[in-house]
Design an enzyme around this catalytic site. Structure first.
Site: not given
Ligand code: MEV
Length: 312
Positions: A100, A104-107, A109-110, A151
């Protein structure tokens, strides 16, 4: 010639946000949810350079017309620059992802890692995890302002990582695999805004926030200890305490708290939000016996999707 490369998603088990302030964090790849990039030569006689297609967003544009801030164009430019500046090929680079967006699952960066690998391979190069991580970090910076780098690191190496900002990442082995459920709240959240919000609150009450960050760092250390010794069940209370600290720094939401509570009530050993918060996903530590019950409870509590994954 058609080349395909992929990269996994990630979950932060302990230490999001505090990692931005120099505390350690633990993250693991989610190999079952991946971003995929393909690149193929253009068949049309019109040689207009590299066409970029973000399939999930139904977006298509040529590299030459993409602004500097366009994430796909940015990773392509990073790769070309790293390879010494060859011209962009007459080709089509397509990315799609099972992750998604803004969850918050690194989409992000992936997608960067998959795209960088595909383009480099098309041009005859394989990028090391260190190199692809560094290139993806530059794109993360464009979007998140002051990312810690966790990430791109966990996603490029596809290994569990004990991460301290500014230090070489410590990749480690999880001695006994365990099961996580990942539940999507369906609420998209901006990492940049979540990180900026924490910064404002930290500046207003530095002593309290430093203490909370330090405790999160201690939880990450305890988590590494537990995982390297194969005692994954002891991760449960660490996840619970980490969620309480994330609530205290203002990044949870009632919708996320509901999911976390429902998972615990249904038998999860621990649960927390994962990633920047303000929406996105929660993780719940389960056993193969409790997974079904906890999954149902998460769906009842409003999860849009629930994925089961094995870590380690
Ligand atoms: C990264 O997925 C989440 C945070 O810690 C930001 C970061 O590490 O850059 C909130």
């Amino acid at each position: 010639m058609l080349i395909e490369r992929s990269a996994p998603g990630k979950v932060i088990l302990c230490g999001e946000h505090s990692v931005v302030y120099g505390e350690p964090a633990i993250a693991a790849p989610v190999s079952t949810l991946r971003a995929i990039a393909t690149i193929a030569a253009t068949e049309t006689a019109l040689k207009r350079g590299l066409r970029l297609i973000a399939a999930d967003l139904e977006e298509s544009l040529y590299l030459g017309e993409a602004p500097a801030t366009h994430p796909l164009a940015a990773i392509v430019r990073q790769v070309l620059n790293h390879l010494g500046g060859p011209p962009a090929p007459n080709a089509i680079l397509t990315v799609r992802s099972a992750l998604p967006i803004a969850g918050g699952l690194g989409s992000g960066a992936a997608i960067s890692v998959a795209a960088a690998r595909a383009l480099a391979a098309y041009l005859g190069h394989e990028l090391s995890p260190e190199t692809v991580s560094a290139l993806a970090y530059e794109v993360e910076r464009l979007h998140h302002g002051t990312p810690s780098g966790i990430d791109n690191t966990v996603i490029a190496h596809e290994r569990p990582v004990y991460f301290v900002k500014g230090s070489a990442p410590e990749l480690f082995t999880i001695a006994a695999p365990f099961t996580l459920l990942i539940a999507n709240s369906g609420i998209a959240a901006s990492t940049r805004e979540a990180v900026a919000g924490v910064r404002r609150r930290y500046e207003a009450a530095p002593t309290e926030y430093v203490a909370r960050f330090a405790r999160m760092g201690a939880l990450a250390q305890a988590a590494r200890e537990a995982l390297t010794q194969g005692q994954w069940a002891t991760l449960g209370p660490l996840l619970d305490e980490n969620h309480a600290l994330l609530q205290a720094i203002g990044v949870s939401l009632p919708a996320l708290d509901r999911l976390v509570e429902a998972a615990r009530q249904a038998g999860a050993l621990g649960a927390k939000l994962t990633g920047a918060g303000g929406g996105g996903n929660v993780i719940a530590l389960v056993t193969p016996e409790t997974a079904g019950e906890v999954c149902l409870a998460l769906e009842k509590a409003g999860a849009h999707q629930v994925w089961q994954t094995t870590v380690g």
